[in-house]
Scaffold this active site. Structure first.
Site, PDB file in Angstrom:
ATOM      1  N   GLY A  12      10.622  51.869  40.933  1.00 50.94           N
ATOM      2  CA  GLY A  12       9.822  51.100  40.174  1.00 50.94           C
ATOM      3  C   GLY A  12      10.042  49.939  39.329  1.00 50.94           C
ATOM      4  O   GLY A  12       9.399  49.165  39.073  1.00 50.94           O
ATOM      5  N   ASN A 104       5.487  59.525  48.192  1.00 48.87           N
ATOM      6  CA  ASN A 104       5.368  60.253  49.590  1.00 48.87           C
ATOM      7  C   ASN A 104       4.578  61.379  49.585  1.00 48.87           C
ATOM      8  O   ASN A 104       5.229  62.329  49.908  1.00 48.87           O
ATOM      9  CB  ASN A 104       6.784  60.333  50.395  1.00 48.87           C
ATOM     10  CG  ASN A 104       7.584  58.845  50.655  1.00 48.87           C
ATOM     11  OD1 ASN A 104       6.618  58.228  51.191  1.00 48.87           O
ATOM     12  ND2 ASN A 104       8.511  58.857  50.625  1.00 48.87           N
ATOM     13  N   GLY A 132      11.998  50.979  49.480  1.00 50.78           N
ATOM     14  CA  GLY A 132      12.981  51.396  48.699  1.00 50.78           C
ATOM     15  C   GLY A 132      13.630  50.633  47.537  1.00 50.78           C
ATOM     16  O   GLY A 132      12.985  49.683  46.985  1.00 50.78           O
ATOM     17  N   LYS A 199       1.750  56.268  56.360  1.00 51.07           N
ATOM     18  CA  LYS A 199       3.404  56.370  55.884  1.00 51.07           C
ATOM     19  C   LYS A 199       4.078  57.425  56.229  1.00 51.07           C
ATOM     20  O   LYS A 199       5.157  57.421  56.560  1.00 51.07           O
ATOM     21  CB  LYS A 199       3.116  56.127  54.345  1.00 51.07           C
ATOM     22  CG  LYS A 199       4.568  56.219  53.866  1.00 51.07           C
ATOM     23  CD  LYS A 199       5.457  55.087  54.175  1.00 51.07           C
ATOM     24  CE  LYS A 199       6.764  55.075  53.240  1.00 51.07           C
ATOM     25  NZ  LYS A 199       7.679  56.073  53.006  1.00 51.07           N
ATOM     26  N   GLU A 206      10.576  56.550  61.761  1.00 51.74           N
ATOM     27  CA  GLU A 206      12.035  56.569  61.050  1.00 51.74           C
ATOM     28  C   GLU A 206      12.984  57.650  61.585  1.00 51.74           C
ATOM     29  O   GLU A 206      14.112  57.440  61.827  1.00 51.74           O
ATOM     30  CB  GLU A 206      12.023  56.546  59.694  1.00 51.74           C
ATOM     31  CG  GLU A 206      13.185  56.200  58.679  1.00 51.74           C
ATOM     32  CD  GLU A 206      12.960  56.291  57.357  1.00 51.74           C
ATOM     33  OE1 GLU A 206      13.416  57.094  56.726  1.00 51.74           O
ATOM     34  OE2 GLU A 206      11.993  55.160  56.887  1.00 51.74           O
TER      35      GLU A 206
END
Length: 347
Positions: A12, A104, A132, A199, A206
């Site tokens: 953030g 997420n 990230g 996502k 991933e």
């Protein structure tokens, strides 16, 4: 433009700093107000508040239509706290406000939330956010779902957060045409839920890529097993065909560095792998149990619902379960059967 940012952890904070650089006013809220004050003093946010109610008030200030102008609120909180945070935030929001979920969340939950908020006149965007803690420097890859009007209003935010067109070589000569916003690192994927759906699949991929790297490096790590192989006196394990074939003491940390340069398997994930191996080639501080945060499971669920084969992603998920010894009882049952029908020793 003024936004309210809920969640000022490393991700953030990085998002706030990129928006500030683009001229966006960012007011933040986090549970630890002292840390928020420290971030304000460092210039990482425009201001901080002690409550969500205060945050909404600050974002709505500065206009003759105070309380009427749309406020934009960005949630960068764990998926399990999104519902609680959203319910508290909604107590103070007004018609026309826009809420963006950068966590997420499950795409099904995001679609339901958007439907619920639309009845209140509030627009909800689900924004799958990849990058990230490295996003401050690299930028964030953004996968956005929601109504066209809300996405248009928030374009300056997405432009500020995204990596930009120079983050990757262009795939082809487009004769002066730029694929915007995708070539800049963000995309409006579709209606509510679409951003988190894309996502989700991104994270499932991933899982598969990471598992392939891990398995490959494990084979290299064990390539010297022939040197220690003992052929006699073991009827419980199939013998190694030719131990002399596997007498290679390969430094996996050096292989990782090698593959980063010119190899077809080079990637940012490999860069990170090389970094951690360079400091400890045996990875001794890790115990081997690998967590799964949910997206891998949801991707497999979606594949089943759609009837789409996804063996690599599925096996990568099973491997994470096995790493946490969730299959330990399976092995016990197998050992029990082998001991009963063949008198085999337990290894």
């Amino acid at each position: 433009m003024k936004v309210g940012l809920i969640g000022l952890g490393r991700m953030g904070e990085g998002m706030s700093r990129r928006m500030l650089k683009a001229g966006i006013e960012v007011h933040g809220y986090r549970n630890n107000y002292k840390k928020a004050e420290e971030q304000f003093e460092k210039g990482y946010i425009s201001g901080c508040t002690t409550s969500l109610e205060n945050l909404v008030q600050v974002v709505h200030q500065g206009s003759e239509m105070t309380g009427k102008v749309p406020g934009i609120f960005m949630m960068v909180v764990p998926a399990e706290t999104v519902e609680e945070t959203l319910n508290e935030l909604l107590q103070f929001c007004v018609e026309g406000d826009i809420i963006i979920d950068h966590g997420n969340s499950n795409f099904k939950d995001s679609r339901k939330r958007a439907e619920r908020l639309s009845k209140l006149g509030i627009q909800y965007l689900d924004c799958g956010t990849s990058g990230g803690v490295y996003g401050l420097e690299r930028g964030y890859c953004l996968m956005v779902g929601g109504a066209n009007t809300a996405v248009s209003v928030c374009r300056p935010i997405f432009d500020a957060l995204a990596p930009g067109i120079d983050a990757a070589p262009r795939t082809a000569d487009r004769n002066g045409y730029t694929l915007y916003p995708e070539e800049y690192g963000w995309m409006h994927c579709g209606p509510a839920g679409a951003g988190h759906f894309v996502k989700m699949v991104h994270n499932g991929i991933e899982y598969g890529i990471m598992q392939a790297y891990a398995e490959g490096f494990n084979i290299l790590h064990e390539a010297n097993a022939g040197a220690a192989y003992v052929a006699a006196g073991d009827a419980e394990v199939a013998p190694m065909d030719c131990p002399a074939d596997y007498c290679y003491d390969i430094d996996v940390s050096k292989v990782a560095e090698l593959w980063r340069r010119g190899s077809v398997v080079g990637s940012w994930l490999l860069d990170l792998t090389a970094d951690v191996l360079r400091h400890d080639r045996e990875l001794s501080k890790f115990d081997g149990g690998v967590s799964d945060s949910g997206e891998g499971r949801w991707t497999v669920h979606a594949a089943v619902d759609l009837g789409v084969p996804a063996p690599v992603i599925s096996s990568a998920l099973w491997a994470r379960f096995e790493s946490r010894r969730l299959g330990a009882f399976t092995a016990k049952v197998l050992n029990g059967m082998r001991a009963m029908f063949g008198g085999h020793d337990v290894r």
